[in-house]
Write a protein that holds these residues in place. Structure first.
Motif, PDB file in Angstrom:
ATOM      1  N   LYS A  19      53.046  41.567  39.138  1.00 17.80           N
ATOM      2  CA  LYS A  19      52.466  42.349  38.039  1.00 17.80           C
ATOM      3  C   LYS A  19      52.516  41.470  36.803  1.00 17.80           C
ATOM      4  O   LYS A  19      53.533  40.839  36.509  1.00 17.80           O
ATOM      5  N   TRP A  20      51.388  41.426  36.057  1.00 22.08           N
ATOM      6  CA  TRP A  20      51.290  40.584  34.875  1.00 22.08           C
ATOM      7  C   TRP A  20      50.976  41.475  33.679  1.00 22.08           C
ATOM      8  O   TRP A  20      49.886  42.024  33.583  1.00 22.08           O
ATOM      9  N   GLU A  21      51.932  41.613  32.784  1.00 16.40           N
ATOM     10  CA  GLU A  21      51.771  42.409  31.564  1.00 16.40           C
ATOM     11  C   GLU A  21      51.175  41.532  30.472  1.00 16.40           C
ATOM     12  O   GLU A  21      51.807  40.561  30.038  1.00 16.40           O
ATOM     13  N   HIS A  22      49.959  41.862  30.038  1.00 17.65           N
ATOM     14  CA  HIS A  22      49.286  41.094  28.985  1.00 17.65           C
ATOM     15  C   HIS A  22      48.159  41.923  28.398  1.00 17.65           C
ATOM     16  O   HIS A  22      47.877  43.035  28.866  1.00 17.65           O
ATOM     17  N   SER A  23      47.480  41.376  27.400  1.00 16.73           N
ATOM     18  CA  SER A  23      46.363  42.081  26.762  1.00 16.73           C
ATOM     19  C   SER A  23      45.052  41.308  26.876  1.00 16.73           C
ATOM     20  O   SER A  23      44.110  41.574  26.143  1.00 16.73           O
ATOM     21  N   PHE A  24      44.963  40.369  27.806  1.00 12.30           N
ATOM     22  CA  PHE A  24      43.751  39.574  28.004  1.00 12.30           C
ATOM     23  C   PHE A  24      42.788  40.343  28.911  1.00 12.30           C
ATOM     24  O   PHE A  24      43.090  40.572  30.077  1.00 12.30           O
ATOM     25  N   LYS A  25      41.635  40.735  28.408  1.00 12.08           N
ATOM     26  CA  LYS A  25      40.687  41.537  29.193  1.00 12.08           C
ATOM     27  C   LYS A  25      40.098  40.775  30.378  1.00 12.08           C
ATOM     28  O   LYS A  25      39.684  41.377  31.350  1.00 12.08           O
ATOM     29  N   ASP A  26      40.077  39.450  30.305  1.00 15.14           N
ATOM     30  CA  ASP A  26      39.446  38.660  31.362  1.00 15.14           C
ATOM     31  C   ASP A  26      40.439  38.113  32.390  1.00 15.14           C
ATOM     32  O   ASP A  26      40.071  37.291  33.224  1.00 15.14           O
ATOM     33  N   GLN A  27      41.692  38.559  32.348  1.00 12.74           N
ATOM     34  CA  GLN A  27      42.715  38.080  33.270  1.00 12.74           C
ATOM     35  C   GLN A  27      43.216  39.223  34.149  1.00 12.74           C
ATOM     36  O   GLN A  27      43.255  40.373  33.716  1.00 12.74           O
ATOM     37  N   PRO A  28      43.625  38.927  35.376  1.00 17.52           N
ATOM     38  CA  PRO A  28      44.101  39.983  36.272  1.00 17.52           C
ATOM     39  C   PRO A  28      45.437  40.557  35.820  1.00 17.52           C
ATOM     40  O   PRO A  28      46.212  39.891  35.130  1.00 17.52           O
ATOM     41  N   ILE A  29      45.691  41.800  36.230  1.00 13.78           N
ATOM     42  CA  ILE A  29      46.962  42.451  35.912  1.00 13.78           C
ATOM     43  C   ILE A  29      47.872  42.534  37.138  1.00 13.78           C
ATOM     44  O   ILE A  29      49.052  42.810  37.022  1.00 13.78           O
ATOM     45  N   LEU A  30      47.292  42.281  38.308  1.00 15.42           N
ATOM     46  CA  LEU A  30      48.039  42.342  39.550  1.00 15.42           C
ATOM     47  C   LEU A  30      47.524  41.241  40.468  1.00 15.42           C
ATOM     48  O   LEU A  30      46.313  41.111  40.670  1.00 15.42           O
ATOM     49  N   LEU A  31      48.441  40.417  40.984  1.00 12.90           N
ATOM     50  CA  LEU A  31      48.069  39.298  41.842  1.00 12.90           C
ATOM     51  C   LEU A  31      48.829  39.395  43.148  1.00 12.90           C
ATOM     52  O   LEU A  31      50.037  39.632  43.152  1.00 12.90           O
ATOM     53  N   TYR A  32      48.116  39.208  44.240  1.00 12.36           N
ATOM     54  CA  TYR A  32      48.717  39.173  45.576  1.00 12.36           C
ATOM     55  C   TYR A  32      48.417  37.809  46.169  1.00 12.36           C
ATOM     56  O   TYR A  32      47.277  37.352  46.117  1.00 12.36           O
ATOM     57  N   SER A  33      49.436  37.168  46.759  1.00 11.90           N
ATOM     58  CA  SER A  33      49.232  35.858  47.370  1.00 11.90           C
ATOM     59  C   SER A  33      49.883  35.792  48.741  1.00 11.90           C
ATOM     60  O   SER A  33      51.009  36.264  48.923  1.00 11.90           O
ATOM     61  N   GLU A  34      49.162  35.189  49.682  1.00  7.03           N
ATOM     62  CA  GLU A  34      49.738  34.807  50.965  1.00  7.03           C
ATOM     63  C   GLU A  34      50.101  33.339  50.820  1.00  7.03           C
ATOM     64  O   GLU A  34      49.251  32.521  50.451  1.00  7.03           O
ATOM     65  N   LEU A  35      51.362  32.990  51.096  1.00  3.23           N
ATOM     66  CA  LEU A  35      51.863  31.639  50.866  1.00  3.23           C
ATOM     67  C   LEU A  35      52.342  31.002  52.158  1.00  3.23           C
ATOM     68  O   LEU A  35      52.935  31.679  53.006  1.00  3.23           O
ATOM     69  N   ASP A  36      52.126  29.696  52.271  1.00  2.00           N
ATOM     70  CA  ASP A  36      52.676  28.976  53.425  1.00  2.00           C
ATOM     71  C   ASP A  36      54.130  28.593  53.130  1.00  2.00           C
ATOM     72  O   ASP A  36      54.683  28.959  52.080  1.00  2.00           O
ATOM     73  N   HIS A  37      54.754  27.828  54.024  1.00  2.00           N
ATOM     74  CA  HIS A  37      56.169  27.478  53.870  1.00  2.00           C
ATOM     75  C   HIS A  37      56.437  26.572  52.671  1.00  2.00           C
ATOM     76  O   HIS A  37      57.571  26.449  52.229  1.00  2.00           O
ATOM     77  N   GLU A  38      55.393  25.950  52.112  1.00  2.00           N
ATOM     78  CA  GLU A  38      55.542  25.101  50.924  1.00  2.00           C
ATOM     79  C   GLU A  38      55.160  25.847  49.644  1.00  2.00           C
ATOM     80  O   GLU A  38      55.024  25.247  48.592  1.00  2.00           O
ATOM     81  N   LEU A  39      54.962  27.166  49.743  1.00  2.00           N
ATOM     82  CA  LEU A  39      54.558  28.043  48.639  1.00  2.00           C
ATOM     83  C   LEU A  39      53.149  27.731  48.128  1.00  2.00           C
ATOM     84  O   LEU A  39      52.818  27.976  46.978  1.00  2.00           O
ATOM     85  N   ARG A  40      52.305  27.214  49.002  1.00  2.00           N
ATOM     86  CA  ARG A  40      50.892  27.003  48.667  1.00  2.00           C
ATOM     87  C   ARG A  40      50.107  28.249  49.069  1.00  2.00           C
ATOM     88  O   ARG A  40      50.344  28.823  50.125  1.00  2.00           O
ATOM     89  N   GLU A  41      49.182  28.629  48.203  1.00  2.00           N
ATOM     90  CA  GLU A  41      48.382  29.825  48.475  1.00  2.00           C
ATOM     91  C   GLU A  41      47.399  29.586  49.615  1.00  2.00           C
ATOM     92  O   GLU A  41      46.717  28.557  49.652  1.00  2.00           O
ATOM     93  N   ILE A  42      47.324  30.547  50.501  1.00  2.00           N
ATOM     94  CA  ILE A  42      46.366  30.542  51.601  1.00  2.00           C
ATOM     95  C   ILE A  42      45.258  31.553  51.301  1.00  2.00           C
ATOM     96  O   ILE A  42      44.082  31.272  51.497  1.00  2.00           O
ATOM     97  N   ARG A  43      45.670  32.722  50.815  1.00  2.00           N
ATOM     98  CA  ARG A  43      44.731  33.756  50.384  1.00  2.00           C
ATOM     99  C   ARG A  43      45.288  34.407  49.125  1.00  2.00           C
ATOM    100  O   ARG A  43      46.499  34.452  48.925  1.00  2.00           O
TER     101      ARG A  43
END
Length: 92
Positions: free
Chosen positions: A7-31
């Motif tokens: 969850k990202w608390e901010h006031s930027f209208k063009d930025q997401p407020i909730l991010l979901y990531s699938e990560l590999d064992h090196e913490l790199r995003e897959i999805r």
């Protein structure tokens, strides 16, 4: 695999407020899925993306490092929760 919800608390209208990531064992995003305050949902994987959502080029910081920033509330989630939001993002 690890699944992260932030969850990202901010006031930027063009930025997401909730991010979901699938990560590999090196913490790199897959999805990734991003939710915006206006109801928009965007996604990214290695095959493509929607909106401005892109996979991070670098590994993500540790959960503790993310949580150390007051505007972020990270949590590890089950794979099933990620798969639910991924399916929702792909049909919108």
């Amino acid at each position: 695999m690890k699944y992260l919800k932030v969850k990202w608390e901010h006031s930027f209208k063009d930025q997401p407020i909730l991010l979901y990531s699938e990560l590999d064992h090196e913490l790199r995003e897959i999805r990734k899925v991003e939710y915006y305050a206006d109801g928009r949902i965007d996604f990214a994987d290695r095959g493509g993306s929607s909106g401005h959502t892109r996979l991070s080029v670098e590994p993500l910081p540790s959960l503790e490092a993310i949580a150390a920033q007051a505007e972020f509330e990270p949590m590890i989630i089950p794979a099933a929760e990620f798969e639910t939001v991924w399916a929702q993002a792909k049909v919108t």
